[in-house]
Design an enzyme around this catalytic site. Structure first.
Site, short mmCIF file in Angstrom:
data_model
loop_
_atom_site.label_atom_id
_atom_site.label_comp_id
_atom_site.label_asym_id
_atom_site.label_seq_id
_atom_site.Cartn_x
_atom_site.Cartn_y
_atom_site.Cartn_z
CB CYS A 278 -11.71 -1.33 -6.02
SG CYS A 278 -13.41 -0.79 -6.01
NE ARG B 57 -7.57 -3.62 1.20
CZ ARG B 57 -6.48 -4.34 0.96
NH1 ARG B 57 -6.54 -5.42 0.22
NH2 ARG B 57 -5.33 -3.96 1.44
NE ARG C 70 -7.04 -1.93 -2.17
CZ ARG C 70 -8.29 -1.58 -1.91
NH1 ARG C 70 -9.27 -2.05 -2.62
NH2 ARG C 70 -8.57 -0.75 -0.93
N PRO C 71 -1.44 -5.49 -1.10
CG PRO C 71 0.85 -5.15 -0.87
CD PRO C 71 -0.35 -4.68 -1.63
CB ILE C 72 -2.88 -7.34 4.14
CG1 ILE C 72 -2.85 -8.86 4.01
CG2 ILE C 72 -4.08 -6.78 3.42
CD1 ILE C 72 -4.01 -9.53 4.76
CG ASP D 180 -11.01 6.94 -2.19
OD1 ASP D 180 -11.67 5.91 -2.15
OD2 ASP D 180 -9.93 7.09 -1.58
CE LYS E 169 -16.77 1.96 -0.34
NZ LYS E 169 -15.58 1.16 -0.03
CG ASN E 170 -14.38 3.22 2.87
OD1 ASN E 170 -14.90 2.15 2.55
ND2 ASN E 170 -13.61 3.91 2.04
N1 EPU Z 1 -0.54 -1.30 1.59
C1 EPU Z 1 0.46 -2.25 1.58
N2 EPU Z 1 0.53 -3.14 2.63
C2 EPU Z 1 -0.34 -3.12 3.65
C3 EPU Z 1 -1.37 -2.14 3.66
C4 EPU Z 1 -1.43 -1.23 2.61
O1 EPU Z 1 1.26 -2.30 0.66
O2 EPU Z 1 -0.23 -3.97 4.57
C5 EPU Z 1 -0.61 -0.32 0.49
C6 EPU Z 1 -1.91 -0.37 -0.29
O3 EPU Z 1 -1.86 -1.36 -1.31
C7 EPU Z 1 -1.99 1.04 -0.83
C8 EPU Z 1 -1.39 1.88 0.29
O4 EPU Z 1 -0.60 0.98 1.06
O5 EPU Z 1 -1.24 1.16 -2.00
C9 EPU Z 1 -2.42 2.53 1.21
O6 EPU Z 1 -3.35 1.54 1.60
P1 EPU Z 1 -4.35 1.66 2.81
O7 EPU Z 1 -4.18 0.43 3.63
O8 EPU Z 1 -4.18 2.98 3.48
O9 EPU Z 1 -5.75 1.65 2.05
P2 EPU Z 1 -6.97 0.69 2.35
O10 EPU Z 1 -7.18 0.61 3.80
O11 EPU Z 1 -6.82 -0.56 1.58
C10 EPU Z 1 -8.82 2.50 2.45
C11 EPU Z 1 -10.17 2.65 1.81
C12 EPU Z 1 -9.97 3.06 0.37
C13 EPU Z 1 -9.23 4.40 0.35
C14 EPU Z 1 -7.89 4.27 1.10
C15 EPU Z 1 -7.20 5.59 1.28
C16 EPU Z 1 -11.56 1.08 2.97
C17 EPU Z 1 -12.30 -0.22 2.94
N3 EPU Z 1 -10.88 1.38 1.88
O12 EPU Z 1 -8.14 1.49 1.70
O13 EPU Z 1 -11.26 3.25 -0.18
O14 EPU Z 1 -8.97 4.77 -0.97
O15 EPU Z 1 -8.13 3.73 2.42
O16 EPU Z 1 -7.93 6.39 2.17
O17 EPU Z 1 -11.64 1.82 3.94
C18 EPU Z 1 -12.96 3.01 -1.80
O18 EPU Z 1 -13.79 3.29 -0.91
O19 EPU Z 1 -13.28 2.91 -3.02
C19 EPU Z 1 -11.58 2.76 -1.43
C20 EPU Z 1 -10.71 2.15 -2.23
#
Ligand code: EPU
Length: 441
Positions: free
Chosen positions: A118, A94, A123-125, A309, A23-24
């Site tokens: 989810c 996401r 999940r801030p960006i 995950d 998926k990802n």
């Molecule tokens: N975070 C921040 N600020 C940001 C970016 C991230 O605070 O600007 C925090 C997140 O809230 C989290 C941590 O940093 O607590 C890590 O976040 P990351 O950005 O690495 O995760 P993501 O990109 O949102 C992806 C996958 C997730 C997977 C994680 C870890 C996708 C669409 N999602 O999330 O997959 O758990 O990386 O590998 O690729 C899933 O498939 O169910 C899923 C949640």
């Protein structure tokens, strides 16, 4: 539509599982395809609802995208013109904020809503927006509409160093840096294998992206053109769910195709439980019950650590162990929604406090001293699970509840099947083929 799985558990599950595409990776390559100067053909795209949502979203931007056979998606972006991303559909996935890259590249400015996905934490960006600004993009958020407005300003600068790891953030900054004249350096970049697959996909089309550990160097190119269809690799999260099922159900499951090194952290921990793991070939791994399952602690982390995950599945496996096991979640701050559901089946799990010396360094989310967190649980193994009525709150929690219901003696009702179907293709048929008793109503 009831949106429910009815599961009669308690049987050892045995056989082979043919894994679906990740998926990802699928979501990211579909978005990356909008940067290309040619049609793009993606093979092994899973038919899951997150993919359908994204396809719907890009069609609304003017893109042509259709499945030309069961798992092959063809994309033609030549008519892409709309630069405002649909709020309803973007809020469900996401990865939608990655659309900044193709829209800025093709239209120069765009409106993108706060991303969905989810609810496993705030999940801030913030890291991602800071990175975009460092690359010469102006970004403003309008809290009245929930939309970001982004505009290409000066063109890419030299690079960005992430203050903390971010998986999708790294992917977005790569996509934003592909074109141009200079060289962009991303430091402290995430190392998830899904990112390397995205890089492989882009490099096959002419991009010049090199990884050296946590540094990624991107030399700008003029265009991307696909030379041959790209085949997505297997989903390592789906792999783990079926691996855990093989062991926890006292069964024997072969998962394929999968490169064992992608799930190395899971293999290591499973071996520590005394359970059977056999690498049959470079592309197939067997997970089987051998004797009593020993309790083993895990601490989640970024790649190459034990993936966040996977921990919900690990919790279910540990309910079948002979003692106490600890799970400490470091990546997201709300990934234990399954705990109260597993308790309904008779699992003994409690939240525990683990003192951490420097929490804002230790955790990957933005830790605040003012908030209370529950980041660790202790599972007391050895209590048999029985059937019950369960509710899925997020995708990976959903996998763990189905897993638990398949192990539990008796009938369980698992509500929220559509949440699991966001990321698991043909889950009912795959379980039936292993001898499981499951139906969706
Ligand atoms: N975070 C921040 N600020 C940001 C970016 C991230 O605070 O600007 C925090 C997140 O809230 C989290 C941590 O940093 O607590 C890590 O976040 P990351 O950005 O690495 O995760 P993501 O990109 O949102 C992806 C996958 C997730 C997977 C994680 C870890 C996708 C669409 N999602 O999330 O997959 O758990 O990386 O590998 O690729 C899933 O498939 O169910 C899923 C949640």
């Amino acid at each position: 539509m009831e949106d429910v799985f009815i599961i009669r558990g308690g049987k050892p599950l045995k056989g082979e599982v043919l894994l679906s595409g990740a998926k990802n990776v699928a979501l990211k390559t579909i978005i990356a395809a909008l940067l290309f100067d040619s049609k793009v053909v993606l093979k092994n795209i899973p038919r899951i609802s997150d993919v359908f949502e994204l396809v719907h979203l890009i069609k609304k931007l003017g893109v042509w995208a259709e499945f030309i056979d069961q798992n092959t998606l063809e994309i033609d972006n030549s008519a892409l013109q709309n630069n405002k991303v649909d709020l309803l559909h973007a809020s469900k996935i996401r990865a939608s904020f990655l659309l900044f890259a193709p829209l800025l590249h093709r239209v120069g400015e765009c409106f993108i809503p706060n991303p969905g996905g989810c609810r496993i934490g705030e999940r801030p960006i913030n890291r991602i927006i800071d990175g975009m600004k460092e690359l010469g993009i102006s970004v403003e958020y309008d809290s009245n509409t929930g939309y970001y407005f982004a505009k290409m300003k000066d063109g890419p600068k030299r690079g960005y160093s992430f203050p903390k790891s971010t998986h999708t953030g790294t992917e977005l900054l790569i996509l934003l840096s592909v074109f141009g004249r200079g060289k962009i350096l991303l430091e402290n970049a995430a190392q998830e294998p899904e990112i390397d697959e995205l890089i492989e996909f882009l490099n096959q089309a002419g991009a010049r992206i090199e990884r050296h550990g946590r540094k990624i160097a991107i030399s700008g190119v003029k265009k991307l053109v696909q030379v041959k269809p790209y085949k997505i690799h297997s989903d390592r999260n789906e792999a783990i769910t079926f691996a855990a099922l093989g062991v926890a159900s006292k069964g024997d499951v072969v998962i394929k195709p999968i490169a064992p090194e992608l799930i190395n952290a899971f293999i290591t921990k499973t071996k520590e439980t005394g359970s059977g793991v056999e690498i049959i070939s470079r592309g197939a791994v067997r997970f089987f019950y051998k004797s009593k399952i020993k309790p083993v602690d895990v601490e989640t982390s970024i790649h190459p650590g034990f993936m966040t995950d996977w921990q919900p599945n690990w919790a279910v496996l540990m309910t079948q162990s002979t003692g106490d096991a600890l799970i400490h979640e470091k990546v997201f701050e709300n990934r234990f929604s399954y705990v109260k559901e597993l308790r309904k089946l008779g699992a003994k799990i409690k939240f525990v406090n683990r003192e951490v010396e420097n929490p804002s360094e230790f955790y990957f989310f933005n830790h605040s001293e003012r908030k209370r967190y529950q980041q660790a649980i202790k599972i007391h193994g050895g209590y048999p699970l029985h059937g019950g009525a369960l509710r899925i709150a997020d995708l990976r929690a959903g996998a763990s509840l189905v897993l638990a219901a398949l192990i539990a003696k008796g009938v369980s009702v698992v509500i929220g099947a559509s949440i699991l179907e966001r990321g698991y293709e043909e889950v009912v048929n795959k379980i039936l083929r292993l001898g499981g008793d499951i139906k969706k109503i």
